[in-house]
Write an enzyme that holds these catalytic residues in place. Structure first.
Site, short mmCIF file in Angstrom:
data_model
loop_
_atom_site.label_atom_id
_atom_site.label_comp_id
_atom_site.label_asym_id
_atom_site.label_seq_id
_atom_site.Cartn_x
_atom_site.Cartn_y
_atom_site.Cartn_z
N PRO A 94 7.87 -3.93 -67.71
CA PRO A 94 7.94 -5.24 -68.37
C PRO A 94 7.26 -5.20 -69.74
CG PRO A 94 7.24 -5.45 -66.08
CD PRO A 94 7.21 -4.00 -66.40
N GLY A 100 0.90 -5.75 -70.51
CA GLY A 100 -0.26 -4.89 -70.35
C GLY A 100 0.00 -3.61 -69.60
N LEU A 101 1.27 -3.23 -69.44
CA LEU A 101 1.62 -2.02 -68.70
C LEU A 101 2.02 -0.86 -69.61
CD1 LEU A 101 3.56 -3.54 -65.66
CD2 LEU A 101 1.26 -2.59 -65.68
N ALA A 140 4.92 3.98 -73.54
CA ALA A 140 5.75 4.76 -72.62
C ALA A 140 7.09 5.11 -73.25
CB ALA A 140 5.95 3.99 -71.32
N ASP A 168 -3.77 3.49 -74.33
CA ASP A 168 -2.43 3.50 -73.75
C ASP A 168 -1.74 4.84 -73.94
OD1 ASP A 168 -2.99 0.83 -73.28
OD2 ASP A 168 -1.05 0.10 -73.97
#
Length: 309
Positions: A97, A101-102, A107, A148
């Site tokens: 999502p 915060g992921l 990524a 991250d």
């Protein structure tokens, strides 16, 4: 054609304070991931980037310089030493999502770097990948901490201090985290900028809060490496209290934190930028089901259950 992936991530301890040089702890979340596919294209077409989830296609030469997808492709090709004169289609998609915060931006960038490296048969170390992705994180976040790109590139739990150290964490006793989505988008760049403005107005107050959050992260590292899971739960609650004082919680986050604790979670806190996004709850096998049920009833839009080991 080559395909590469990168997992999401969640911050366990230290968000916001990590931007100001205090330690933080983050872990990969393998249940969600980004994918990048690189394949040859028609001669003379150049490099096209297809963002499937957005329904958009960018030609490298026409995308604005601050486009994150363009930036990571250019930086990677330069780092690989192969130049930009290629006919390629780079297709990206993600189940992570956005603005929760992921680590969705980091990524996607990491998956692109891995796919291009594989396509050109050149190997890049996790550190080299992390460094490339960090440059693009500046577009996403303004003043990123670097956590991250680090945890996603290395794919291991990490203890991180900006510009100082990144150490793999030894997890003595695996533990279960439930990640609950408030459904409220909260771009990291906005929240980080608002905290910076508050820090500039009251530097002494915010530095004290950042120091306390850093101490919590130090104690949490010890708890993880010693396997004292209950202590980690207490520290999560303390970290959340401090983040509330910083001003990055929200009514939706508070409701989910309350529901998780009342259902038996050992600890619960917001994770990431705050103001929405995700919260995390530390549970046992015995309490997992009850906490999942309580979070759904409290309005969680999505849930991920992951084991950290």
């Amino acid at each position: 054609m080559t395909v590469a992936y990168a997992s999401g991530k969640v911050i366990l301890f230290g968000e916001h304070a990590v931007v100001y040089g205090r330690p933080a702890i983050a872990v990969p979340v393998t249940q969600v991931r980004a994918q990048a596919m690189v394949e040859g294209a028609a001669r003379g077409r150049g490099i096209a980037i297809v963002a499937q989830d957005l329904g958009q296609t960018y030609l490298l030469g026409q995308a604005p310089p601050d486009n994150p997808l363009r930036q990571i492709v250019v930086l990677t090709l330069q780092r690989l030493g192969v130049g930009l004169a290629h006919d390629l289609t780079i297709t990206v998609s993600s189940t992570i999502p956005i603005a929760r915060g992921l680590g969705s931006g980091a990524a996607i960038s990491t998956a692109i770097v891995r796919a291009l490296s594989k396509y050109f048969d050149k190997e890049l170390s996790p550190r080299a990948i992390s460094d490339l992705v960090y440059e693009v994180e500046k577009i996403h976040h303004g003043t990123p901490s670097g956590i991250d790109n680090t945890v996603i590139a290395f794919e291991r739990p990490v203890y991180f201090v900006k510009s100082q150290t990144c150490e793999a964490l030894r997890v003595k006793r695996p533990f279960i985290i439930i990640i609950a989505d408030t459904g409220v988008q909260s771009p990291t760049k906005v929240a980080v900028a608002e905290v910076r403005r508050a820090w500039e107005r009251e530097p002494s107050r915010y530095d004290r809060l950042f120091d306390q959050i850093g101490e919590v992260a130090i104690r949490a590292r010890r708890a993880i490496e010693e396997g004292t899971i209950e202590e980690m739960g207490h520290l999560m609650n303390e970290n959340h209290r401090l983040l509330r004082l910083i001003g990055v919680s929200s009514p939706e986050l508070e409701e989910l934190v309350r529901a998780a604790r009342e259902a038996g979670a050992l600890g619960a806190k917001l994770s990431g930028a705050g103001r929405g996004g995700n919260m995390i709850a530390l549970v046992t096998e015995e309490t997992k089901g009850a906490v999942v049920k309580a979070l759904r009833e409290a309005g969680a839009k999505d849930l991920i259950v992951t084991e950290v080991k």
